[in-house]
Design a protein around this motif. Structure first.
Motif, PDB file in Angstrom:
ATOM      1  N   GLY A 145     -16.228  -4.004 -15.701  1.00 45.46           N
ATOM      2  CA  GLY A 145     -16.513  -5.423 -15.670  1.00 45.46           C
ATOM      3  C   GLY A 145     -15.318  -6.235 -15.235  1.00 45.46           C
ATOM      4  N   GLU A 146     -14.758  -6.996 -16.161  1.00 45.54           N
ATOM      5  CA  GLU A 146     -13.632  -7.835 -15.789  1.00 45.54           C
ATOM      6  C   GLU A 146     -12.372  -7.504 -16.584  1.00 45.54           C
ATOM      7  OE1 GLU A 146     -14.385 -11.979 -15.658  1.00 45.54           O
ATOM      8  OE2 GLU A 146     -15.309 -11.809 -13.687  1.00 45.54           O
ATOM      9  N   PRO A 147     -11.711  -6.455 -16.180  1.00 51.92           N
ATOM     10  CA  PRO A 147     -10.503  -6.091 -16.915  1.00 51.92           C
ATOM     11  C   PRO A 147      -9.307  -6.918 -16.457  1.00 51.92           C
ATOM     12  CG  PRO A 147     -10.911  -4.496 -15.196  1.00 51.92           C
ATOM     13  CD  PRO A 147     -11.973  -5.544 -15.073  1.00 51.92           C
ATOM     14  N   VAL A 148      -8.222  -6.803 -17.199  1.00 48.23           N
ATOM     15  CA  VAL A 148      -6.955  -7.404 -16.782  1.00 48.23           C
ATOM     16  C   VAL A 148      -6.368  -6.460 -15.731  1.00 48.23           C
ATOM     17  CG1 VAL A 148      -4.674  -8.140 -17.566  1.00 48.23           C
ATOM     18  CG2 VAL A 148      -6.626  -8.310 -19.104  1.00 48.23           C
ATOM     19  N   VAL A 149      -5.921  -7.026 -14.617  1.00 46.06           N
ATOM     20  CA  VAL A 149      -5.390  -6.169 -13.556  1.00 46.06           C
ATOM     21  C   VAL A 149      -3.918  -6.477 -13.309  1.00 46.06           C
ATOM     22  CG1 VAL A 149      -5.572  -5.525 -11.123  1.00 46.06           C
ATOM     23  CG2 VAL A 149      -7.629  -6.000 -12.434  1.00 46.06           C
ATOM     24  N   TYR A 150      -3.121  -5.440 -13.376  1.00 47.34           N
ATOM     25  CA  TYR A 150      -1.710  -5.557 -13.032  1.00 47.34           C
ATOM     26  C   TYR A 150      -1.468  -4.723 -11.785  1.00 47.34           C
ATOM     27  CZ  TYR A 150       0.017  -7.840 -17.277  1.00 47.34           C
ATOM     28  OH  TYR A 150       0.293  -8.730 -18.278  1.00 47.34           O
ATOM     29  N   SER A 151      -0.652  -5.256 -10.902  1.00 49.68           N
ATOM     30  CA  SER A 151      -0.389  -4.511  -9.685  1.00 49.68           C
ATOM     31  C   SER A 151       1.108  -4.339  -9.485  1.00 49.68           C
ATOM     32  CB  SER A 151      -1.016  -5.250  -8.503  1.00 49.68           C
ATOM     33  OG  SER A 151      -0.458  -4.790  -7.302  1.00 49.68           O
ATOM     34  N   LEU A 152       1.501  -3.109  -9.293  1.00 43.51           N
ATOM     35  CA  LEU A 152       2.901  -2.822  -8.982  1.00 43.51           C
ATOM     36  C   LEU A 152       2.927  -2.310  -7.558  1.00 43.51           C
ATOM     37  CD1 LEU A 152       5.890  -2.383  -9.883  1.00 43.51           C
ATOM     38  CD2 LEU A 152       5.230  -0.124 -10.606  1.00 43.51           C
ATOM     39  N   ILE A 194      -0.650   1.271  -9.237  1.00 38.68           N
ATOM     40  CA  ILE A 194       0.644   1.475  -8.610  1.00 38.68           C
ATOM     41  C   ILE A 194       0.495   1.883  -7.155  1.00 38.68           C
ATOM     42  CG2 ILE A 194       2.807   2.772  -8.703  1.00 38.68           C
ATOM     43  CD1 ILE A 194       2.414   2.909 -11.695  1.00 38.68           C
ATOM     44  N   THR A 195       1.016   1.041  -6.275  1.00 39.75           N
ATOM     45  CA  THR A 195       0.976   1.329  -4.842  1.00 39.75           C
ATOM     46  C   THR A 195       2.395   1.190  -4.293  1.00 39.75           C
ATOM     47  OG1 THR A 195       0.461  -0.984  -4.475  1.00 39.75           O
ATOM     48  CG2 THR A 195      -1.393   0.538  -4.460  1.00 39.75           C
ATOM     49  N   SER A 196       2.517   1.270  -2.971  1.00 42.96           N
ATOM     50  CA  SER A 196       3.857   1.159  -2.391  1.00 42.96           C
ATOM     51  C   SER A 196       4.082  -0.266  -1.898  1.00 42.96           C
ATOM     52  CB  SER A 196       4.017   2.141  -1.240  1.00 42.96           C
ATOM     53  OG  SER A 196       3.279   1.690  -0.137  1.00 42.96           O
ATOM     54  N   ASP A 197       5.325  -0.573  -1.548  1.00 42.05           N
ATOM     55  CA  ASP A 197       5.634  -1.884  -0.986  1.00 42.05           C
ATOM     56  C   ASP A 197       5.504  -1.868   0.518  1.00 42.05           C
ATOM     57  OD1 ASP A 197       6.188  -2.934  -3.427  1.00 42.05           O
ATOM     58  OD2 ASP A 197       8.324  -2.516  -3.328  1.00 42.05           O
ATOM     59  N   LYS A 198       5.661  -0.692   1.077  1.00 43.24           N
ATOM     60  CA  LYS A 198       5.647  -0.586   2.533  1.00 43.24           C
ATOM     61  C   LYS A 198       4.534   0.344   2.979  1.00 43.24           C
ATOM     62  CE  LYS A 198      10.442  -1.679   3.113  1.00 43.24           C
ATOM     63  NZ  LYS A 198      11.780  -1.182   3.370  1.00 43.24           N
ATOM     64  N   GLY A 199       4.164   0.180   4.229  1.00 38.03           N
ATOM     65  CA  GLY A 199       3.095   1.005   4.769  1.00 38.03           C
ATOM     66  C   GLY A 199       3.638   2.287   5.377  1.00 38.03           C
ATOM     67  N   LEU A 200       2.978   2.722   6.434  1.00 40.56           N
ATOM     68  CA  LEU A 200       3.364   3.943   7.140  1.00 40.56           C
ATOM     69  C   LEU A 200       3.463   5.138   6.209  1.00 40.56           C
ATOM     70  CD1 LEU A 200       6.112   2.653   9.609  1.00 40.56           C
ATOM     71  CD2 LEU A 200       3.716   3.110  10.082  1.00 40.56           C
ATOM     72  N   CYS A 201       2.478   5.245   5.317  1.00 42.75           N
ATOM     73  CA  CYS A 201       2.501   6.424   4.471  1.00 42.75           C
ATOM     74  C   CYS A 201       1.086   7.011   4.363  1.00 42.75           C
ATOM     75  CB  CYS A 201       3.089   6.116   3.098  1.00 42.75           C
ATOM     76  SG  CYS A 201       2.493   4.618   2.374  1.00 42.75           S
ATOM     77  N   SER A 234       1.913  -9.160 -11.114  1.00 40.72           N
ATOM     78  CA  SER A 234       2.258  -8.285  -9.993  1.00 40.72           C
ATOM     79  C   SER A 234       3.763  -8.154  -9.868  1.00 40.72           C
ATOM     80  CB  SER A 234       1.647  -8.808  -8.702  1.00 40.72           C
ATOM     81  OG  SER A 234       2.023 -10.134  -8.492  1.00 40.72           O
ATOM     82  N   TRP A 235       4.190  -6.979  -9.517  1.00 42.35           N
ATOM     83  CA  TRP A 235       5.607  -6.680  -9.354  1.00 42.35           C
ATOM     84  C   TRP A 235       5.797  -5.928  -8.043  1.00 42.35           C
ATOM     85  CZ3 TRP A 235       2.961  -6.275 -13.816  1.00 42.35           C
ATOM     86  CH2 TRP A 235       3.450  -6.975 -14.923  1.00 42.35           C
ATOM     87  N   TYR A 236       6.998  -5.882  -7.592  1.00 41.40           N
ATOM     88  CA  TYR A 236       7.285  -5.018  -6.457  1.00 41.40           C
ATOM     89  C   TYR A 236       8.709  -4.495  -6.590  1.00 41.40           C
ATOM     90  CZ  TYR A 236       9.697  -9.096  -4.622  1.00 41.40           C
ATOM     91  OH  TYR A 236      10.537 -10.161  -4.466  1.00 41.40           O
ATOM     92  N   GLY A 237       9.082  -3.618  -5.701  1.00 40.36           N
ATOM     93  CA  GLY A 237      10.445  -3.090  -5.729  1.00 40.36           C
ATOM     94  C   GLY A 237      10.535  -1.711  -6.346  1.00 40.36           C
ATOM     95  N   ALA A 238       9.428  -1.264  -6.967  1.00 37.87           N
ATOM     96  CA  ALA A 238       9.497   0.020  -7.658  1.00 37.87           C
ATOM     97  C   ALA A 238       9.503   1.190  -6.690  1.00 37.87           C
ATOM     98  CB  ALA A 238       8.325   0.162  -8.604  1.00 37.87           C
ATOM     99  N   SER A 239       8.799   1.027  -5.570  1.00 42.73           N
ATOM    100  CA  SER A 239       8.669   2.188  -4.702  1.00 42.73           C
ATOM    101  C   SER A 239       9.982   2.490  -3.987  1.00 42.73           C
ATOM    102  CB  SER A 239       7.522   2.002  -3.715  1.00 42.73           C
ATOM    103  OG  SER A 239       7.868   1.058  -2.746  1.00 42.73           O
ATOM    104  N   GLN A 240      10.790   1.451  -3.795  1.00 41.50           N
ATOM    105  CA  GLN A 240      12.083   1.687  -3.169  1.00 41.50           C
ATOM    106  C   GLN A 240      13.087   2.204  -4.185  1.00 41.50           C
ATOM    107  OE1 GLN A 240      12.860   1.305   0.224  1.00 41.50           O
ATOM    108  NE2 GLN A 240      10.637   1.297   0.179  1.00 41.50           N
ATOM    109  N   ARG A 241      13.066   1.600  -5.341  1.00 40.98           N
ATOM    110  CA  ARG A 241      14.051   1.975  -6.341  1.00 40.98           C
ATOM    111  C   ARG A 241      13.418   2.080  -7.724  1.00 40.98           C
ATOM    112  NH1 ARG A 241      19.804  -0.585  -5.385  1.00 40.98           N
ATOM    113  NH2 ARG A 241      19.135   0.071  -3.334  1.00 40.98           N
ATOM    114  N   PRO A 242      12.754   3.186  -7.985  1.00 32.32           N
ATOM    115  CA  PRO A 242      12.158   3.331  -9.313  1.00 32.32           C
ATOM    116  C   PRO A 242      13.277   3.546 -10.321  1.00 32.32           C
ATOM    117  CG  PRO A 242      11.841   5.333  -8.018  1.00 32.32           C
ATOM    118  CD  PRO A 242      12.546   4.353  -7.137  1.00 32.32           C
TER     119      PRO A 242
END
Lengths: 137, 291
Positions: free
Chosen positions: B109-116, B83-90, B134-142
């Protein structure tokens, strides 16, 4: 009439806390009514509606999957979302219903079918609660 | 001698930047507070959910509760959810959590990777790893809606045995000054996870399970996972905003310093210009007087 404490908790807020006389909710076996002094019980709740009788008046709310802890003088309901009719966004529910129906038609496998059935149940339950302000009992 | 109009332009630019960073500071402060409030509510929910689950778990023997969610660690793939952010400056928020994720991923090794979060997805792609989801939008509106979406996805992968372990790498919110990246196991649920639950034996009488204990527990487990994910995205959001708050506070301070030094520079240059002009006029009048 005998009253007991009802608490409805969601991850977002405490939806309800207060003394009530009776509640009716839906389990997988059908409707279940609870009065004061019910046997201690833990019940899984289905997506649907919950009716609460407080101060002699019935109120109905939409409830998504959850479960209920019943004790002699207290009932605690845990659920993901719970909404009063006035909080329900009918347009959004209508849209979700259409989308789910559409997806069910084109579902590729059982898993997908089931998932959309759940979405459909959620949308239908929301609409039902929204449209029937007075509980039918 | 420096050009006064150039200096003024520079000052103007810094002033504008300061305004932006200050606004972002205020915004992230209020967002952080909002996430923190939600964390509180969810904690109450989770505490009571855990108490009920513990009640069921403690009453059953290992064999009685044949549940796919509990105590099962057969060799399947691991799933890492970063879990990371969508925007920088942090500040170092994203890189800290990403580094921890990379470290864990290498171990497995080789796991399944999901990125939010967009930033995480970008960083994975730049390392040549394509996230499986991969998903986005969570950091603005969880929201609980998003938590449910992700929770259902994870539970589904786990239920059909695509993965046998699920870890979430996120940033835990300790306080507004300290946020630490952590890796948390979400599934399988282990009996010992519930060891620390404060457990009051509130059912002195026999408990009735409707329809039965197994079904109740099976319904609870995914909800518990969703609750956990909700907590995690809220914590991440609080951490992100706290990090941004600190970064923006520093930026505003730096801008203030720059504004002070630039103003000083402008003033001294202007003074120099005036002095020069006076000297020239004086010199000119002397020359005229002499003539």
């Amino acid at each position: 009439m005998d009253e007991f404490l009802l608490e409805i908790i969601t991850p977002e807020k405490q939806f309800f806390k207060g003394m009530v006389q009776q509640i009716t909710c839906q389990t997988s076996d059908g409707e279940l009514g609870i009065l004061k002094g019910h046997q201690t019980m833990v019940a899984a709740l289905e997506i649907g509606q919950i009716s609460i009788k407080a101060e002699g008046e019935w109120k109905t709310a939409f409830i998504s999957v959850g479960f209920m802890e019943v004790r002699r003088d207290e009932v605690v309901i845990f659920t993901q979302t719970c909404e009063w009719p006035e909080e329900i966004d009918a347009a959004r529910a209508e849209e979700a219903k259409k989308r789910a129906l559409d997806h069910i038609k084109h579902a590729q496998n059982i898993k997908e079918h089931r998932k959309n059935e759940i979405s459909l149940a959620r949308a239908m339950a929301r609409l039902k609660v929204k449209n029937s302000r007075k509980p039918n009992m | 001698m420096e050009n006064i109009s150039e200096l003024k332009q520079h000052l103007h630019a810094v002033e504008q930047t300061r305004q932006i960073s200050n606004a972002m500071y205020l915004l992230s402060t209020s967002r952080m507070k909002k996430s923190m409030r939600n964390i509180e509510y969810n904690l109450t929910y989770m505490r009571r959910l855990r108490a009920t689950m513990k009640d069921i778990i403690s009453k059953t023997k290992r064999s009685m509760l044949s549940n796919p969610y509990i105590e099962l660690t057969e060799g399947g793939k691991a799933l890492f959810f970063v879990i990371t952010s969508d925007k920088g400056l942090c500040g170092g928020y994203n890189s800290a959590v990403f580094n921890l994720a990379m470290e864990k991923i290498r171990q497995y090794g080789e796991p399944v990777v999901y990125s939010l979060g967009l930033k995480g997805t970008e960083m994975f792609l730049s390392r040549g790893i394509t996230p499986d989801g991969s998903w986005y939008g969570a950091s603005q509106r969880p929201s609980i809606y998003l938590a449910r979406l992700l929770g259902e996805q994870i539970v589904e992968l786990y239920a059909d045995r695509t993965v046998s372990e699920v870890y979430i790498v996120y940033t835990e919110y300790v306080n507004s000054a300290v946020q630490k990246p952590v890796c948390k196991r979400v599934l399988p649920l282990l009996r010992r996870d519930f060891a620390d639950v404060e457990y009051e034996n509130k059912y002195s009488a026999e408990v009735l399970y409707e329809p039965d204990m197994q079904t109740v527990f099976e319904q609870m487990a995914p909800q518990y996972v969703i609750g956990m994910i909700y907590d995690i995205i809220m914590q991440s959001s609080a951490s992100e905003n706290a990090a941004r708050m600190t970064a923006m506070q520093n930026a505003t301070k730096n801008a203030d310093k720059m504004i002070a030094s630039l103003t000083e520079q402008i003033n001294s240059v202007r003074q120099l210009v005036i002095t020069n002009e006076i000297t020239e006029i004086a010199a000119a009048s002397q020359v005229q007087g002499a003539v």
